[in-house]
Design an enzyme around this catalytic site. Structure first.
Site, mmCIF file in Angstrom:
data_model
loop_
_atom_site.group_PDB
_atom_site.id
_atom_site.type_symbol
_atom_site.label_atom_id
_atom_site.label_comp_id
_atom_site.label_asym_id
_atom_site.label_seq_id
_atom_site.Cartn_x
_atom_site.Cartn_y
_atom_site.Cartn_z
ATOM 1 N N CYS A 105 1.355 23.868 -25.356
ATOM 2 C CA CYS A 105 0.510 23.354 -24.270
ATOM 3 C C CYS A 105 1.342 22.658 -23.194
ATOM 4 C CB CYS A 105 -0.531 22.398 -24.857
ATOM 5 S SG CYS A 105 -1.376 21.366 -23.645
ATOM 6 N N CYS B 297 0.359 19.059 -22.505
ATOM 7 C CA CYS B 297 0.822 18.167 -23.571
ATOM 8 C C CYS B 297 2.278 17.780 -23.340
ATOM 9 C CB CYS B 297 0.672 18.844 -24.933
ATOM 10 S SG CYS B 297 -1.015 19.366 -25.323
#
Length: 506
Positions: A410, A413
């Site tokens: 991600c 993230c």
């Protein structure tokens, strides 16, 4: 935009949409054309869709591996379909782009790629249910733009139309008129994306069943179970139910055959408990296992359990999702509302007895929990949480905990990581505050957390055990302010005896 969680295989059966020459030129001022594929976005989507009786749209994400694999096949299919008369338009939308979020939500895109067939200028939307190779895409979409049901006139037509792949519906009518025929055609139009429909006035040319019947009669052919089923109820709802029930296998097969994908998708979307047997289909016991699974489904039919048998070479993503090991196959996994229950390295004759034991004793069985090993050393500013220590670090620590659920792939993230590190360093002298993170792809997430995308931030307050979702700006300043505002007084830690904890070797 947060990265959405992939749904459990309910998104495996999907392909894309591209564009045609004349129509692409017509909208050239508002749409970006990449070779044969029409690129749409929030600014031109409605205008382009409104101009077409039939258009296929793929919702994709730039980072999605399946989307990248599909791209060249989709492009090739678009080049072939643009030459039809009339041409078939294939398009795509970057659903990961924040500016296209309203389109993503409107068309209920939960995983990538998600392919939608849009008819009548946008008023009729259905999911694509065909193959992912170029030839398969072309064949499937060519059927979709033609009549909902085709007439079978000869035994050759019947043999070509009713093969050993997929579910096929044939309506037998003495004449192509009347309420039964009209209801059949209406249902065919509604369900054509998932099933092939045909009609005939001569049952004698069909490959199976009573060849003397005159109709009206609906015959469902399928490559599993009893191979064909008849119905004479032509009420709209009755036809749909007949197709959905009779056209679904007793035991779903999870393999590379694209005709099984829609069954897998439906299998995982139903609310029943799920019994899944995974093994290598090259195993010389595979037919015995299949027989045992069918017998288990028959004997346990009244217990609201759905059955599936999967080839581990194809179901590698299922193994990753459930945290299973290939070394444990043949492996039976039961997924229920109370948890996951596992029986590894089993023999065929153990299957039915274990399933019966599960039904009788499942309330006393210990659920299987997917977890990374507990870190032996966990002294970094941002603590590592895994499924096996989340109670210790979060719920029973007596501290205020900011917990991030993330995915290694991600991008958002990765951007958040140094910010969380900054927050943790800033508060490291406060013994009542913990900043932590959990890999949501490698650990089972407790049901206390409604994680729908990555990253997801939650705050557990030591005061009253309140669990709060953090939806604010992802800056160190805002996060620290949120923690200070919602933190509770110091509470005593709960004594927990750790059992069966697997530590990670350094």
């Amino acid at each position: 935009m947060d990265v959405p969680l992939a749904l459990p295989f309910a998104t495996l059966v999907v392909v894309l949409l591209l564009s045609s020459g004349p129509i692409a030129a017509e909208v050239d001022a508002t749409a970006v054309l990449g070779e044969a594929v029409l690129t749409l976005d929030a600014g031109n989507f409605s205008e382009v869709v409104a101009k077409h009786e039939f258009i296929v749209v793929e919702f994709y994400a730039p980072w999605c591996g399946h989307c990248k694999e599909l791209a060249p096949e989709y492009e090739k299919a678009a080049s072939m379909l643009r030459k039809r008369d009339p041409p078939v338009v294939l398009a795509k939308v970057d659903a990961y782009d924040e500016s296209n979020k309203e389109l993503k939500d409107k068309y209920k895109v939960h995983g990538y790629p998600a392919i939608k067939i849009i008819r009548k200028g946008g008023s009729d939307v259905s999911a694509y249910g065909g193959p992912r190779d170029a030839e398969g895409i072309v064949e499937y979409l060519t059927r979709q733009v033609g009549p909902a049901s085709l007439e079978i006139r000869s035994a050759v037509d019947a043999s070509r139309s009713i093969g050993d792949k997929g579910v096929v519906l044939v309506g037998v009518f003495p004449e192509f008129a009347g309420i039964q025929y009209e209801n059949f055609m209406a249902v065919a139009n509604k369900m054509r994306t998932d099933y092939d429909f045909f009609h005939t006035s001569d049952a004698s040319i069909l490959p199976r069943g009573d060849l003397t019947v005159k109709g009206p009669l609906l015959r469902l052919f399928k490559p599993f179970d009893e191979l064909f089923v008849d119905s004479q109820d032509f009420d709209d709802d009755a036809i749909k139910k007949f197709i959905e029930v009779s056209g679904f296998p007793t035991v779903v097969t999870f393999d590379a055959d694209p005709t099984n994908h829609k069954f897998i998708e439906r299998y995982y979307s139903t609310p029943s408990a799920k019994a899944m047997l995974f093994l290598r289909f090259s195993d010389d016991r595979v037919e015995t296992f299949k027989s045992q699974m069918h017998e288990a489904a028959r004997q346990l039919s009244g217990n609201n359990i759905s059955f599936l048998i999967g080839d581990v070479s194809t179901a590698d993503r299922a193994f990753e999702y459930f945290g299973l090991k290939e070394s444990d196959v043949p492996l039976l996994l039961v997924l229920a509302s109370t948890g996951k229950y596992l029986n590894p390295t089993m023999e065929p004759d153990q299957l039915i007895p274990w399933m019966k034991q599960y039904i009788v004793e499942y309330g006393n069985l210990t659920p299987y929990v997917k977890s990374e090993p507990i870190p032996k050393v966990n002294d970094q500013p941002v603590k590592v949480v895994v499924a096996d220590n989340i109670d210790e670090i979060v719920f029973n620590s007596g501290k205020n905990v900011l917990l991030e659920f993330y995915a290694p792939w991600c991008g958002h993230c990765r951007k958040l990581a140094p910010i969380l590190e900054e927050v943790a360093v800033s508060l490291q002298d406060d013994e009542d505050v913990v900043i932590a993170k959990m890999d949501g792809t490698a650990n089972d997430i407790p049901t206390d957390f409604a994680v729908e995308g990555y990253p997801a931030l939650y705050f557990y307050s030591s005061s009253g055990g309140d669990l709060l979702t953090y939806d604010g700006q992802r800056t160190a300043k805002e996060l620290i302010s949120f923690i200070k505002k919602n933190r509770g007084a110091k509470a005593a830690a709960v004594e927990v005896t750790q059992t069966d904890a697997v530590e990670e070797e350094v």
